[in-house]
Design a protein around this motif. Structure first.
Motif, mmCIF file in Angstrom:
data_model
loop_
_atom_site.group_PDB
_atom_site.id
_atom_site.type_symbol
_atom_site.label_atom_id
_atom_site.label_comp_id
_atom_site.label_asym_id
_atom_site.label_seq_id
_atom_site.Cartn_x
_atom_site.Cartn_y
_atom_site.Cartn_z
ATOM 1 N N ILE A 23 -99.484 19.824 -49.287
ATOM 2 C CA ILE A 23 -99.964 19.336 -50.590
ATOM 3 C C ILE A 23 -101.489 19.340 -50.630
ATOM 4 C CG2 ILE A 23 -99.680 17.617 -52.405
ATOM 5 C CD1 ILE A 23 -97.226 16.603 -51.059
ATOM 6 N N GLU A 26 -105.510 17.336 -50.890
ATOM 7 C CA GLU A 26 -105.580 16.004 -50.295
ATOM 8 C C GLU A 26 -104.905 15.920 -48.935
ATOM 9 O OE1 GLU A 26 -104.205 16.622 -53.276
ATOM 10 O OE2 GLU A 26 -104.946 15.224 -54.811
ATOM 11 N N PHE A 28 -101.276 15.259 -46.566
ATOM 12 C CA PHE A 28 -100.104 14.385 -46.634
ATOM 13 C C PHE A 28 -99.894 13.742 -45.266
ATOM 14 C CE2 PHE A 28 -95.424 14.080 -47.950
ATOM 15 C CZ PHE A 28 -95.686 13.284 -49.056
ATOM 16 N N THR A 162 -94.785 6.802 -52.362
ATOM 17 C CA THR A 162 -95.383 8.015 -51.788
ATOM 18 C C THR A 162 -96.715 8.336 -52.462
ATOM 19 O OG1 THR A 162 -93.373 9.066 -50.975
ATOM 20 C CG2 THR A 162 -95.118 10.523 -51.714
ATOM 21 N N GLN A 163 -97.713 8.662 -51.652
ATOM 22 C CA GLN A 163 -99.004 9.091 -52.179
ATOM 23 C C GLN A 163 -99.585 10.182 -51.280
ATOM 24 O OE1 GLN A 163 -102.323 6.009 -51.101
ATOM 25 N NE2 GLN A 163 -100.493 4.860 -51.676
ATOM 26 N N HIS A 164 -100.547 10.898 -51.804
ATOM 27 C CA HIS A 164 -101.184 11.994 -51.088
ATOM 28 C C HIS A 164 -102.412 11.497 -50.344
ATOM 29 C CE1 HIS A 164 -99.422 14.561 -54.605
ATOM 30 N NE2 HIS A 164 -98.495 14.197 -53.734
ATOM 31 N N GLY A 165 -102.905 12.301 -49.415
ATOM 32 C CA GLY A 165 -104.151 12.008 -48.723
ATOM 33 C C GLY A 165 -103.944 11.255 -47.422
ATOM 34 N N ASP A 166 -105.057 10.960 -46.766
ATOM 35 C CA ASP A 166 -105.078 10.257 -45.481
ATOM 36 C C ASP A 166 -105.872 8.979 -45.665
ATOM 37 O OD1 ASP A 166 -104.813 9.650 -42.815
ATOM 38 O OD2 ASP A 166 -106.425 10.985 -42.150
ATOM 39 N N ALA A 182 -98.863 10.570 -57.552
ATOM 40 C CA ALA A 182 -98.070 11.470 -56.713
ATOM 41 C C ALA A 182 -96.758 11.849 -57.386
ATOM 42 C CB ALA A 182 -97.805 10.811 -55.360
ATOM 43 N N SER A 186 -95.613 15.619 -57.954
ATOM 44 C CA SER A 186 -94.525 16.159 -57.129
ATOM 45 C C SER A 186 -93.136 15.998 -57.738
ATOM 46 C CB SER A 186 -94.553 15.488 -55.753
ATOM 47 O OG SER A 186 -95.785 15.713 -55.104
ATOM 48 N N HIS A 214 -95.053 7.857 -46.558
ATOM 49 C CA HIS A 214 -96.116 8.801 -46.900
ATOM 50 C C HIS A 214 -97.232 8.020 -47.586
ATOM 51 C CE1 HIS A 214 -93.405 12.037 -45.867
ATOM 52 N NE2 HIS A 214 -92.526 11.634 -46.773
#
Length: 243
Positions: A23, A26, A28, A162-166, A182, A186, A214
């Protein structure tokens, strides 16, 4: 890749692997949770190819062969892809899941017969108590379910939020808006009319920590976060029906 280990609640460890190529831009995170006790439990195994990383992360906390229970939200590669690898190295380990998951997948796919859990059933780990909660089709999968560690008030959320990135291992900042974003990107949830009420029902347990598969774990007003997420899925259902 490396897997980071952080204790997010007493005896609850987040094992987190960030994959920037998933993804983009960003990236995952894929998180597993190790709950210690006389009979340690791993919630999520990670994909099969990630097994060496997760095994070495577990080793930083306990000897991997001492793992007693393997659990997860639903039958999917990132949730349970490495379950048989764990069964192979941990001779006393059992997979534990709800009736639907055992019936449709695990009785056949697990190398040892799974332990069937009824809705609300508790596994006593010795020092920790894991309550199983059926959440069919929430966020997706007929076999979906979550677990709640009663002594620390930690809700193992699976794919919820659930979300994106670190992000850091444990945050107190908003996790609802990133989850909404997210979902917009998605569309990972199996949208249905009962989804919002199922998520709001989890707030009645008054969790103190939300452990996301996530994304970061969350320490704050968990009940309000669950209610707001449930309300957003109600909004999505209304908009879908009106379209």
């Amino acid at each position: 890749m490396q897997t980071k280990v952080n204790e997010i609640a007493s005896g609850v460890y987040r094992l987190s692997t960030f994959m920037p190529e998933v993804i983009p831009p960003e990236g995952f995170t894929f998180n597993q949770f190790l709950i210690t006790g006389d009979e340690p439990l791993l919630f999520h195994t990670g994909p099969r190819r990630m097994f060496p990383l997760v095994r070495e992360a577990v080793r930083r906390v306990i000897a991997p062969e001492k793992l007693r229970w393997i659990a997860f939200g639903h039958y999917e590669a990132d949730e349970c892809g490495a379950m048989n690898e764990w069964l192979a190295i941990a001779p006393h380990a059992e997979v534990a899941h709800g009736a639907v998951g055992c019936m449709v997948s695990l009785n056949d796919m697990a190398d040892r017969a799974p332990r069937l859990l009824s809705d609300g059933e508790v596994i006593d780990l010795g020092g920790k108590r894991m309550r199983y909660i059926d959440t069919p089709h929430t966020p997706h999968g007929w076999d979906a379910g979550l677990m709640f560690e009663e002594s620390t008030g930690t809700l193992l959320c699976g794919d919820l939020f659930t979300q994106h990135g670190d992000r850091p291992a444990l945050v107190e900042s908003d996790i609802v808006e990133p989850a909404i974003v997210a979902e917009d990107v998605s569309h990972y949830s199996a949208l249905h009319p009962g989804m919002g009420s199922t998520i709001r029902g989890l707030a009645q347990m008054r969790p103190r920590t939300l452990a996301l598969m996530h994304g970061p774990s969350f320490a704050g007003d968990c009940a309000t976060a669950l209610i707001e997420l449930g309300n957003d899925y109600d909004r999505r259902v209304r908009e879908a029906l009106a379209a």
